[in-house]
Design a protein around this motif. Structure first.
Motif, PDB file in Angstrom:
ATOM      1  N   LEU A  35       1.433  -5.965  -0.672  1.00  0.00           N
ATOM      2  CA  LEU A  35       2.603  -6.197   0.180  1.00  0.00           C
ATOM      3  C   LEU A  35       2.170  -6.703   1.555  1.00  0.00           C
ATOM      4  O   LEU A  35       1.290  -6.122   2.191  1.00  0.00           O
ATOM      5  N   MET A  36       2.836  -7.758   2.013  1.00  0.00           N
ATOM      6  CA  MET A  36       2.452  -8.380   3.275  1.00  0.00           C
ATOM      7  C   MET A  36       3.564  -8.231   4.323  1.00  0.00           C
ATOM      8  O   MET A  36       4.697  -8.692   4.108  1.00  0.00           O
ATOM      9  N   GLY A  37       3.243  -7.572   5.433  1.00  0.00           N
ATOM     10  CA  GLY A  37       4.165  -7.412   6.547  1.00  0.00           C
ATOM     11  C   GLY A  37       3.723  -8.219   7.751  1.00  0.00           C
ATOM     12  O   GLY A  37       2.580  -8.666   7.836  1.00  0.00           O
ATOM     13  N   SER A  38       4.628  -8.405   8.691  1.00  0.00           N
ATOM     14  CA  SER A  38       4.279  -9.151   9.898  1.00  0.00           C
ATOM     15  C   SER A  38       3.163  -8.436  10.654  1.00  0.00           C
ATOM     16  O   SER A  38       3.277  -7.246  10.961  1.00  0.00           O
TER      17      SER A  38
ATOM     18  N   ASP B 218       6.976  -9.744   0.220  1.00  0.00           N
ATOM     19  CA  ASP B 218       6.304 -10.420  -0.889  1.00  0.00           C
ATOM     20  C   ASP B 218       4.944  -9.758  -1.094  1.00  0.00           C
ATOM     21  O   ASP B 218       4.351  -9.211  -0.153  1.00  0.00           O
ATOM     22  N   THR B 219       4.421  -9.865  -2.304  1.00  0.00           N
ATOM     23  CA  THR B 219       3.047  -9.459  -2.566  1.00  0.00           C
ATOM     24  C   THR B 219       2.161 -10.694  -2.657  1.00  0.00           C
ATOM     25  O   THR B 219       2.646 -11.820  -2.824  1.00  0.00           O
ATOM     26  N   LEU B 220       0.870 -10.501  -2.555  1.00  0.00           N
ATOM     27  CA  LEU B 220      -0.043 -11.631  -2.699  1.00  0.00           C
ATOM     28  C   LEU B 220       0.068 -12.232  -4.090  1.00  0.00           C
ATOM     29  O   LEU B 220       0.073 -13.447  -4.265  1.00  0.00           O
ATOM     30  N   ILE B 221       0.167 -11.363  -5.097  1.00  0.00           N
ATOM     31  CA  ILE B 221       0.246 -11.806  -6.484  1.00  0.00           C
ATOM     32  C   ILE B 221       1.539 -11.268  -7.091  1.00  0.00           C
ATOM     33  O   ILE B 221       1.928 -10.126  -6.821  1.00  0.00           O
TER      34      ILE B 221
ATOM     35  N   TYR C 286      -4.481  -6.624 -10.099  1.00  0.00           N
ATOM     36  CA  TYR C 286      -3.275  -5.833 -10.392  1.00  0.00           C
ATOM     37  C   TYR C 286      -2.779  -5.136  -9.127  1.00  0.00           C
ATOM     38  O   TYR C 286      -1.584  -5.161  -8.812  1.00  0.00           O
ATOM     39  N   PHE C 287      -3.689  -4.528  -8.370  1.00  0.00           N
ATOM     40  CA  PHE C 287      -3.299  -3.824  -7.152  1.00  0.00           C
ATOM     41  C   PHE C 287      -2.699  -4.781  -6.116  1.00  0.00           C
ATOM     42  O   PHE C 287      -1.830  -4.386  -5.331  1.00  0.00           O
ATOM     43  N   LEU C 288      -3.163  -6.033  -6.115  1.00  0.00           N
ATOM     44  CA  LEU C 288      -2.624  -7.013  -5.171  1.00  0.00           C
ATOM     45  C   LEU C 288      -1.224  -7.474  -5.562  1.00  0.00           C
ATOM     46  O   LEU C 288      -0.568  -8.192  -4.811  1.00  0.00           O
ATOM     47  N   SER C 289      -0.762  -7.063  -6.742  1.00  0.00           N
ATOM     48  CA  SER C 289       0.628  -7.288  -7.130  1.00  0.00           C
ATOM     49  C   SER C 289       1.466  -6.040  -6.906  1.00  0.00           C
ATOM     50  O   SER C 289       2.668  -6.043  -7.166  1.00  0.00           O
ATOM     51  N   GLN C 290       0.825  -5.000  -6.419  1.00  0.00           N
ATOM     52  CA  GLN C 290       1.470  -3.715  -6.212  1.00  0.00           C
ATOM     53  C   GLN C 290       1.504  -3.386  -4.719  1.00  0.00           C
ATOM     54  O   GLN C 290       1.616  -4.278  -3.890  1.00  0.00           O
ATOM     55  N   ALA C 291       1.370  -2.111  -4.385  1.00  0.00           N
ATOM     56  CA  ALA C 291       1.473  -1.686  -2.986  1.00  0.00           C
ATOM     57  C   ALA C 291       0.458  -2.386  -2.088  1.00  0.00           C
ATOM     58  O   ALA C 291       0.781  -2.814  -0.978  1.00  0.00           O
TER      59      ALA C 291
END
Length: 509
Positions: free
Chosen positions: A173-176, A71-74, A165-170
């Motif tokens: 992305l949220m990893g463990s 998932d992304t933040l946004i 915008y970047f927080l909806s892009q690469a």
């Protein structure tokens, strides 16, 4: 921490075609049952992921695979609007130098780790340090601070209108946090996304297979039980796979698209990039002729854009004189056909500039654009400009551009949000402005965009006008991304993105 009613996220979510089932911190993990949960989707992709570490994610074609597991933040909706995802709300301070982000509660990663403020900080810090291909997306970030269990502050060196915008892009992305930076995450993603990798069925450079993740927090985005990304580097191979039913959707080109249409495949067209000449050396450091704006303008008047588009790309696109796309907000009608096809005017401008007897441009070869370059060469020759085509670009082309190896080149460039485009092709930090051309007026306009908040797109129109009038580029056309799918799947194009986001596919109704 929860904000009041007037937040960025609250405004963005209204009217969203892909509104999440719950937009507050109390989102239910169950949601509604996914449509056709037993269905399978197979997508033909152009290349495989090099590493599944989210900090190594790219954009365009190579963002899509990461969305399966992360998932992304946004969330960026198909029309470009920003909506809540792992971030439920976000708000800037008065100076636009601190973004406070409220995070969704009750979310876990596929390894069982909890998503919280510490996890978000770990991801953003890792992205800034991991030297990934999109590391510059967070170049404006000074620090990330944990405010409480579900809130972070992203502190900036200076205002950055592109950050959301970047927080909806690469970068989003949220990893463990327990997997970040490990060897294992390079080959098997560990995220909070709608799917988990089937490692046994996944084959490097052949296919990546995913299955629906149990307990995913938003079932509305989890539309398939099985998702396969089949790697097909050759467009003919992708066409054959689509027509034969091996894949349900894939990216083609105008030529192969004709075969797909003959087999009753459905086109989801989307203008993302522009093609044309980038006239790098506007100060005449390597090619003195390019210092004269009249020469650069003459180059623009030399092209019959519509004829080139019709002959080379079968009309799949729109002729244009401006490098900023419609969705950016910086596009204006007056600049669309600013340079008409006028060989006589081109010759007159060259004569005024002292190049009545002609001049020479040097460009590198581009394997994918051989036909375009040959037509450009002929039309330039018609007004007295010789185009010499050198050796083909190699995988070091970005460093070659930065080293000012090329005074001009034919290329295809992404038309993104105003500050994204400015930082790609206009600012003195832009890769595609290697000679660092600027002026006091242009810099003032760029600064106004960066500090313009919601008015940034409108303010960017002045930047667009400057580079068009001063002929920094010779755009020819915006190009359709030829994305085809069969009748078993509905596909919504993603604005300013080469291929649709994973969430834009659903079983046909």
């Amino acid at each position: 921490m929860k904000f009041g009613p007037k937040t960025t996220a609250t405004a963005a979510v209204i009217g969203s075609a892909l509104m999440l089932t719950a937009c507050s911190g109390g989102a239910g993990a169950s949601g509604t049952a996914p449509q056709a949960a037993s269905a399978a989707l197979t997508i033909g992709t152009t290349q495989d992921v090099r590493s599944w570490d989210p900090a190594q994610a790219h954009v365009g074609h190579l963002l899509q695979p990461y969305q399966a597991a992360y998932d992304t933040l946004i969330l960026r909706d198909p029309d470009g609007k920003l909506s809540p995802m792992l971030a439920t709300e976000w708000k800037y301070n008065t100076e636009n130098t601190k973004l406070t982000v409220d995070l969704r509660e009750g979310v876990t990663f596929s390894d069982g780790a909890v998503f919280d403020a510490a996890a978000a900080k770990a991801n953003l810090d890792h992205f800034r340090e991991a030297n990934g291909p999109q590391m510059a997306q967070l170049k404006s970030v000074e620090d990330v601070k944990v405010v409480d269990a579900d809130t972070i502050d992203i502190e900036l060196k200076a205002a950055d209108p592109a950050l959301e915008y970047f927080l909806s892009q690469a970068a989003g992305l949220m990893g463990s946090p327990e997997a970040l930076g490990t060897e294992g995450i390079k080959t098997e993603p560990v995220g909070s996304g709608p799917y988990v990798m089937d490692k046994a069925a996944t084959v490097k450079d052949s296919q990546a297979v995913f299955t629906a993740r149990e307990g995913y927090w938003n079932k509305d985005l989890q539309k398939y039980q099985k998702l396969t990304l089949k790697v097909l580097t050759d467009p003919t191979a992708r066409t054959n796979a689509l027509v034969s039913g091996q894949v349900d959707a894939t990216l083609l080109d105008p030529k192969t698209g004709k075969q797909a249409e003959g087999a009753k495949m459905i086109l989801a067209a989307n203008e993302v990039d522009w093609q044309g000449l980038i006239l790098f050396d506007r100060d005449g450091k390597a090619n003195p002729a390019l210092k004269d704006v009249r020469v650069r303008q003459a180059i623009n008047y030399a092209f019959d854009r519509k004829t080139i588009l019709d002959q080379v790309l079968l009309g799949q696109g729109t002729p244009t004189s401006q490098p900023f796309g419609k969705a950016s907000g910086a596009w204006t009608e007056e600049l669309e056909n600013y340079y008409s096809y006028d060989p006589a005017k081109a010759k007159a401008l060259l004569k005024e500039a002292g190049y009545e007897n002609g001049l020479t441009l040097e460009v590198p070869g581009i394997p994918d654009f051989q036909t375009q370059i040959s037509v450009v060469k002929q039309q330039l020759a018609d007004v007295g400009i010789t185009l010499n085509v050198g050796a083909a670009l190699t995988n070091t082309f970005t460093s070659d551009i930065a080293a000012q190896k090329f005074s001009s080149m034919y290329f295809s460039l992404f038309q993104g949000q105003p500050t994204v485009a400015i930082d790609q092709i206009v600012s003195t930090q832009a890769l595609y402005n290697p000679f660092k051309n600027t002026s006091s007026d242009l810099q003032a306009d760029i600064d106004a965009v960066r500090n313009g908040g919601d008015k940034a797109p409108e303010l960017a129109q002045k930047v667009n006008k400057y580079v068009v009038e001063n002929a920094w580029f010779a755009p020819l056309f915006r190009v359709n991304q030829m994305y085809y799918h069969n009748a078993k799947v509905d596909v919504v194009p993603q604005t300013q993105q080469a291929v649709p986001s994973i969430y834009n596919y659903s079983p046909a109704k």
